[in-house]
Design a protein around this motif. Structure first.
Motif, short mmCIF file in Angstrom:
data_model
loop_
_atom_site.label_atom_id
_atom_site.label_comp_id
_atom_site.label_asym_id
_atom_site.label_seq_id
_atom_site.Cartn_x
_atom_site.Cartn_y
_atom_site.Cartn_z
N SER A 1 75.99 16.67 56.20
CA SER A 1 77.33 16.67 56.86
C SER A 1 77.23 17.87 57.89
CB SER A 1 78.38 17.32 55.66
OG SER A 1 77.85 18.41 55.09
N ASP A 2 78.22 17.79 58.86
CA ASP A 2 78.28 18.77 59.82
C ASP A 2 79.55 18.99 60.09
OD1 ASP A 2 75.37 19.00 61.01
OD2 ASP A 2 75.64 16.94 61.55
N GLY A 3 79.93 20.12 60.72
CA GLY A 3 81.41 20.58 61.15
C GLY A 3 81.57 21.60 60.00
N SER A 4 82.74 21.47 59.53
CA SER A 4 83.44 22.43 58.10
C SER A 4 82.44 22.37 57.22
CB SER A 4 84.60 22.10 57.94
OG SER A 4 85.77 22.06 59.03
N PHE A 5 82.06 23.52 56.72
CA PHE A 5 81.33 23.76 55.39
C PHE A 5 82.09 22.95 54.32
CE2 PHE A 5 80.50 26.09 51.30
CZ PHE A 5 79.29 25.50 51.33
N ILE A 6 81.21 22.14 53.37
CA ILE A 6 81.81 21.51 52.33
C ILE A 6 81.24 22.18 51.12
CG2 ILE A 6 82.17 19.27 51.17
CD1 ILE A 6 81.63 17.78 53.68
N PRO A 7 82.16 22.87 50.42
CA PRO A 7 81.56 23.64 48.94
C PRO A 7 81.01 22.46 47.97
CG PRO A 7 83.98 23.32 49.03
CD PRO A 7 83.70 22.87 50.13
N GLY A 8 80.12 22.95 46.97
CA GLY A 8 79.63 22.19 46.12
C GLY A 8 78.35 21.33 46.41
N LYS A 9 78.10 20.63 45.29
CA LYS A 9 76.71 19.89 45.50
C LYS A 9 76.70 18.72 46.37
CE LYS A 9 76.19 20.14 41.02
NZ LYS A 9 75.82 19.95 39.52
N GLU A 10 75.83 18.17 46.66
CA GLU A 10 75.77 16.77 47.36
C GLU A 10 76.23 15.82 46.53
OE1 GLU A 10 72.29 14.04 48.73
OE2 GLU A 10 72.08 15.89 49.68
N SER A 11 75.56 15.81 45.17
CA SER A 11 76.05 14.71 44.46
C SER A 11 77.40 14.84 43.87
CB SER A 11 75.06 14.82 42.98
OG SER A 11 75.50 16.22 42.55
N ASP A 12 78.17 15.87 44.31
CA ASP A 12 79.53 15.69 44.03
C ASP A 12 80.41 15.32 45.18
OD1 ASP A 12 79.11 16.76 41.61
OD2 ASP A 12 79.23 18.75 42.16
N ASN A 13 79.78 15.32 46.29
CA ASN A 13 80.46 14.53 47.56
C ASN A 13 81.09 13.20 47.15
OD1 ASN A 13 80.79 13.15 50.35
ND2 ASN A 13 80.88 15.31 50.61
N LEU A 14 82.41 13.12 47.44
CA LEU A 14 83.08 11.74 47.28
C LEU A 14 82.50 10.59 47.77
CD1 LEU A 14 86.82 12.82 47.16
CD2 LEU A 14 85.07 12.30 45.02
N CYS A 15 81.85 10.90 49.13
CA CYS A 15 81.13 9.69 49.89
C CYS A 15 79.85 9.19 49.17
CB CYS A 15 80.78 10.02 51.23
SG CYS A 15 82.05 10.63 52.32
N VAL A 16 79.16 10.32 48.34
CA VAL A 16 78.07 9.85 47.65
C VAL A 16 78.60 8.99 46.25
CG1 VAL A 16 76.02 10.93 46.19
CG2 VAL A 16 76.66 11.89 48.48
N LYS A 17 79.51 9.64 45.98
CA LYS A 17 79.79 8.97 44.66
C LYS A 17 80.53 7.51 44.88
CE LYS A 17 81.08 13.07 41.75
NZ LYS A 17 82.27 13.73 40.85
N ALA A 18 81.27 7.37 46.00
CA ALA A 18 81.53 5.87 46.31
C ALA A 18 80.31 5.10 46.46
CB ALA A 18 82.34 5.89 47.59
N TYR A 19 79.33 5.42 47.27
CA TYR A 19 78.15 4.48 47.21
C TYR A 19 77.64 4.16 45.82
CZ TYR A 19 73.47 3.24 47.87
OH TYR A 19 72.01 2.60 47.91
N GLN A 20 77.32 5.39 45.19
CA GLN A 20 76.76 5.24 43.63
C GLN A 20 77.72 4.31 42.81
OE1 GLN A 20 76.37 9.34 42.55
NE2 GLN A 20 74.23 9.43 43.48
N MET A 21 78.92 4.48 42.88
CA MET A 21 79.85 3.44 42.24
C MET A 21 79.50 2.04 42.57
SD MET A 21 83.82 4.05 41.80
CE MET A 21 84.09 4.11 43.65
#
Length: 269
Positions: A51-71
């Motif tokens: 990710s670039d731009g605004s800082f996204i707090p939290g772990k990568e594994s918690d990102n909703l884009c990642v969760k969407a792919y895994q789901m």
């Protein structure tokens, strides 16, 4: 595949009832706006997320884009992908930016790999990621109820109107926003009021969060009043804050104003 997850605003937001599962039932109109992130998903040899731009707090594994792919990968045989998110929509701003990223990930993966997942199933996936995620699957104005994850069509078009959105950078968590709320049935039927002319909304269509958050953060109320002073026909806070928006009949030049804040303006869809 490159997509542009857009934000939404709440037109009216009533906190109706505390649920036994810890959530609240609400009623609101969700309306898409053009303030957008940029999201690229492409097949890769190994899975990665950047990710670039605004800082996204939290772990990568918690990102909703990642969760969407895994789901989806759990139900379909998918190759690894590389996900790149340019985060532009302010975080914790009442605009549903994270939810939009999640929903657009679902749609992009479905399209990229020709999975032919029905709209209903895409919405079911989205509901597993967040209360308002499912809205962004069809991404058109709706009357939202229950947790904000159930929808009815709403006969509302603001096409041709101009919107100015002002985010002062105050991060308001969901817990903080709800801490001052007393759920109650609204005095009016939002679906009926939205059929009235835009000028009739000012003193009727309300966001319940404004009552307590304006006391705690007077700047938010000042921005709302400024939008009215500049000629907005209707102005309100979106979601649980802290973005304020004003709807105008035509394009307006606010050069020199709100310079300290994150501002987006454009025509409504």
């Amino acid at each position: 595949m490159l997509v542009f997850p857009n934000a939404k605003i709440n037109i009216g937001l009533n906190i109706v009832k505390k649920r036994t599962d810890g959530y609240h039932n609400i009623t609101s109109c969700f309306y898409p706006v053009g303030w957008s992130d940029a999201l690229e998903i492409i097949p890769a040899d190994v899975f990665s997320f950047h990710s670039d731009g605004s800082f996204i707090p939290g772990k990568e594994s918690d990102n909703l884009c990642v969760k969407a792919y895994q789901m989806i990968a759990a139900d379909y045989s998918l190759p690894p992908v590389s996900i790149h998110l340019l985060k532009i929509i302010p975080i914790g701003a009442g605009l549903g930016g994270g939810s939009s990223d999640a929903a657009f990930s679902i749609k992009a993966i479905n399209q990229l790999f020709r999975l032919e997942i029905s709209l209903e199933k895409q919405q079911d996936y989205a509901r597993r990621l967040g209360s308002d995620c499912a809205f962004f699957i069809q991404n058109k104005p709706v009357f939202a109820f229950e947790k904000g994850d159930q929808f009815e069509p709403v006969d509302l078009s603001l096409k041709g109107k101009w919107i100015v959105m002002v985010n002062p950078g105050i991060h308001i968590s969901t817990i903080e926003a709800y801490s001052g709320i007393k759920p109650e049935e609204p005095e009016y039927d939002l679906k009926l009021i939205l059929k009235e002319p835009l000028a009739a909304w000012k003193n009727i269509v309300k966001n319940n969060f404004e009552v307590t958050l304006f006391i705690k953060y007077p700047l938010l109320e000042n921005i709302k009043q400024d939008l009215y002073d500049f000629g907005a026909v209707y102005a309100a806070m979106s979601g649980s804050g802290s973005t304020l928006y004003g709807i105008f009949e035509k394009e307006i030049d606010l050069s020199g104003h709100f310079e300290r804040f994150n501002v987006w303006h454009g025509a409504l869809m």
